[in-house]
Every structure is written in C-alpha cells, then in structure tokens.
Enzyme design. Sequence first.
Site, short mmCIF file in Angstrom:
data_model
loop_
_atom_site.label_atom_id
_atom_site.label_comp_id
_atom_site.label_asym_id
_atom_site.label_seq_id
_atom_site.Cartn_x
_atom_site.Cartn_y
_atom_site.Cartn_z
N LYS A 296 56.99 11.59 -7.55
CA LYS A 296 55.66 11.77 -6.95
C LYS A 296 55.57 13.18 -6.37
O LYS A 296 56.53 13.64 -5.72
CB LYS A 296 55.44 10.71 -5.87
CG LYS A 296 54.06 10.69 -5.25
CD LYS A 296 53.93 9.52 -4.27
CE LYS A 296 52.55 9.42 -3.63
NZ LYS A 296 52.44 8.29 -2.69
N SER B 242 51.06 2.27 -0.97
CA SER B 242 50.97 3.23 -2.08
C SER B 242 52.02 3.12 -3.17
O SER B 242 51.87 3.76 -4.21
CB SER B 242 50.98 4.65 -1.54
OG SER B 242 49.69 5.01 -1.16
N SER C 132 48.32 5.40 -3.46
CA SER C 132 48.24 6.76 -3.89
C SER C 132 49.23 7.14 -4.99
O SER C 132 49.02 8.14 -5.67
CB SER C 132 48.47 7.69 -2.69
OG SER C 132 49.77 7.53 -2.17
N1 GLN Z 1 45.61 3.34 0.59
C1 GLN Z 1 46.23 3.64 1.84
C2 GLN Z 1 45.62 4.87 2.45
O1 GLN Z 1 44.73 5.38 1.88
C3 GLN Z 1 47.70 3.76 1.67
C4 GLN Z 1 48.18 5.09 1.27
C5 GLN Z 1 49.67 5.18 1.19
O2 GLN Z 1 50.39 4.19 1.28
N2 GLN Z 1 50.14 6.41 1.09
O3 GLN Z 1 46.00 5.31 3.47
#
Ligand code: GLN
Length: 491
Positions: A79, A178, A154
């Site tokens: 990532k 994410s 994400s």
């Molecule tokens: N969807 C969540 C957010 O927007 C989680 C993001 C994540 O785990 N990095 O914060």
Amino acid sequence: MELYEFTAHELMDKLASGEVTSEEVTKSYFDRIKEKDGIVKAYVSTLEESALEKARKVDEDRKAGKPVSKYAGIPIGIKDNMCITGTRTTCSSKMLENFVAPYNATVIENLNKEDMVYLGKLNLDEFAMGSSTENSAFFPTKNPWDLDRVPGGSSGGSAAAVAADLAPWTLGSDTGGSIRQPASLCGVVGFKPTYGLVSRYGLVAFASSLDQIGPLTKDVTDSALLLNLLVGHDEKDSTSMDFEKKDYTKALVNDVKGMKIGLPKEYLREGVNEEVREAVLAVAKKYEELGATIEECSFDVGKYATSVYYVIADAEASSNLGRFDGIRYGYRSEKFENLKDIYRNSRSEGFGPEVKRRIMVGTYVLSSGYYDAYYKKAQKVRTVINKAYNELFEKYDLLLTPVSPTTAFKFGEKSENPIEMYLADICTVPVNIGGLPGISVPCSLDSKGLPISFQLIGKAFDEETILKAAYTYEQNTNFRENKPTFKGGNN
Ligand code: GLN
C-alpha cells in the site's frame, strides 16, 4: 494454471523444489499487470526493474546452494502509505506526489530480511481516509468483480490487486476497516492484527491510536505466513508490544469443535443488506455443523462506535497532518509572499476535499470549548465499548459479524454524501476502537455475482483462534473456485 494464479505458499513450494524460478514468477506478475492493471488500476507505481533484479539475485543464491529464506523471491505489493527507501510514497495525495522515502518502514525491513520482491505501490484513498478509493488524488481503483463498482477502501488497490492476480499478496493498513472492508468487497482474505502487534514505524500516520498494518491474501494460510513476518517488537514504535515470537501457521488447524462463537444481533438488523445477513447466518450454521457453539448475543454499544471513531480518528488526523506545511517535504504552492501563505496555500492546494474535511472536523473537536463535549466524550465512550467487548469475551472465543453492510457499491453512489460513506464502516470500526484483531473471509456471492464476506473478531493478541476458525471454514467450503469476471467498465 498460470503462475500468477497460485497462492504465495504454493509459489514457495514451487521455488523450493526448483520447479520455477523467482524471475519467472515475477515476470508472470508484470505480464499480468500489463494485461490487466490498465483496467483495474490497482498500482500507483510499479517497480519492475528492481523487482527483476532482486528475483535474479535470489535465483542465483538458490542455485548456488546458499541458505535462502522460504519467502525469498516471492513478490508482494505494498500500500502506498508505507515507506520503501528510494521509492515514491504518495499516500495517493498531491501533497506527497513526488515524495521519495528516505527510510524503510519496519515491516519493509522485515520483508527485506527474507529477500522478498516488491512489485509496486498500491492505490488508496488519500491518506487512507475513505472506503472506496474514490478519494485517491490520482484515480479510483476498479473492483475486478464489476468494473463499475468500487473495490472498497482505503486499501482498495491492495485488495483489487490480490483479487485480480496482480500480486500474490499485499500489505494494507486498517484504521477503521481499511484492510477488512476492501478485502470483503473484492473477495479476498484481509487480517487486521491487534493494535500493538505490528510496528507502525514508516507507515504514514493517519490516526495513531487506531492504525495497524496487516496482510491481504488469497487464503488464510498466506495470511498466517505473512503475519509471521510482520509481527515483532520495534523500539521505533512505542506502542509495539514486546512478546515472544509466535509461529502463526501452527494455528492452521481444521477444527472448531468446542469453540464458542457469539453472534451480536445488532449486526444482523436494519442497515445490513438482506443477502449479507443471510450469508453470515449461513456461515454461523456451517460453524455449528463443524462443531462450534453459536449463540446470539448483544453488543448494543456498538452503535456508538462510528460516531466515536469519526471524532477520535479525525482529531488524531488533524494533529498528524500538521506536519505537511510545504516546508520540509511535500507539495509547496508557488503562490506565496510570506510564511503564512506557504502554509495556507500549500495545504489548500495539496490536500483533497475529504482530507480537508477530516482536518476541519478534527480541529473543531479538539478546540477549547468543544474538547469536552466531543473529544473527551468520545474517549469515554471508547472505554465503555472496550468494557462491553471484555464482557463478551468472557463468554465467547470469537464474535461473528458481517464485514460490510453491503456488497461493492457503484462509483459515485456514496461519494456525494460523507455520512453514507461513513456508514460503510459500521461493522469494522468497533474493532479498531477496541484495538482487537479481526479477519475478513469471503463466503459467497450475492445475486449480482459480488463477493460477501464474514468477519471474525477475537480477543486482544489472540490471532490464533481467529486463524484456526477462519482456516477451518475455508477448508470445509470452496469460495476460491469463484473468480472475478472483470465485467462492466467500458471494455
Ligand atoms: N473508512 C474509514 C475512514 O474513512 C477507515 C479508513 C481506514 O481504515 N484507513 O476513516
């Protein structure tokens, strides 16, 4: 079967027996990337030259009979919010578009010790804020099961890459779901370890009390194998735990007899799609057949977790992102007359709308006069949620829930309404609030042919019980026979 279709552990066997070389394996992935990544768009950047060089070096060592790690020469995708020395680490943000990391994240140091091969850096929602990769400043990643739909986020690039055979496995990060949510939407296995198990050093910080790195893989065995490399104390991360090293593959035992699994009823009610609910209930039934005890339970305070999360995560983000000021690194606006202009214009031009929204919400909840009402209150509710988890884990070994309330949604469907998007996280964020380990395992397809997954949540630092139950499910079912179709899009 093509080389890119195998799991990492199958590739390890092939490399060890001499049936294939790392160069052949690595080449097969770059061929596949050239064929498919133009439509999936999982990678922000690829590292073909250095990957092939590393692969050849490992092949030479193996041929010369030198001792090599079983992971040596196995490719992996990372990532793009984890630092690899000398490579771009963009966080899919204009702010870091040209940032070249001067050091390695600790997880990368760990993989380097095993001589693993980096295929490239994978797309994400800008600074890991989002649930669809639509917040990437560069381009959205497509879901390989339906190119008109999001891969989740994400870590959408990390999940789509594994689903589309663009990498045997990848690393993602999980602050509020994410790893697990994109894994679920793309039909692969995603594991978020207990907070403190994996070093966060070199992971670009989003919300430091929640962030964890973990694997996205084709099966549970690969998840355990990759976890073995990630886990370990690191003095560069003061929250990393100092435990004796474990071999997580020992937990890969096909047996759930006597296991007690709680099924929190709140996750199977309104807000959760009917087909997802049915699929999770079918998983519960399967576990019962396999000898586990399933009992309905209640996790009522879970309903506060999303609100708590978006206060705490944004507060921490507003502080962490303060470092991007256009001075030391990152984007600098060309329009300025004084120092204040540099700060203001660089941040205004360098950050996308969702990141700005988080910084503003975070700054607001931390500001004097609002701190007690929002931030402090959220921290108190966090303690209440943790207590509720502790009580449940006195009775149960694991909790079983959906990962995502729906299957993959269409591009644009939720991006206009942040609250809608935040609700995609209702099943995953409570786990981060509790700092607990959670896995996403694919179990079936919905009527549109999109993957549905279930989540197993475990006690802190008990990743073994999760792996054992997930492995048992996988051994007794056959989701992996389904393959993404790459339908939709304009191709
Ligand atoms: N969807 C969540 C957010 O927007 C989680 C993001 C994540 O785990 N990095 O914060």
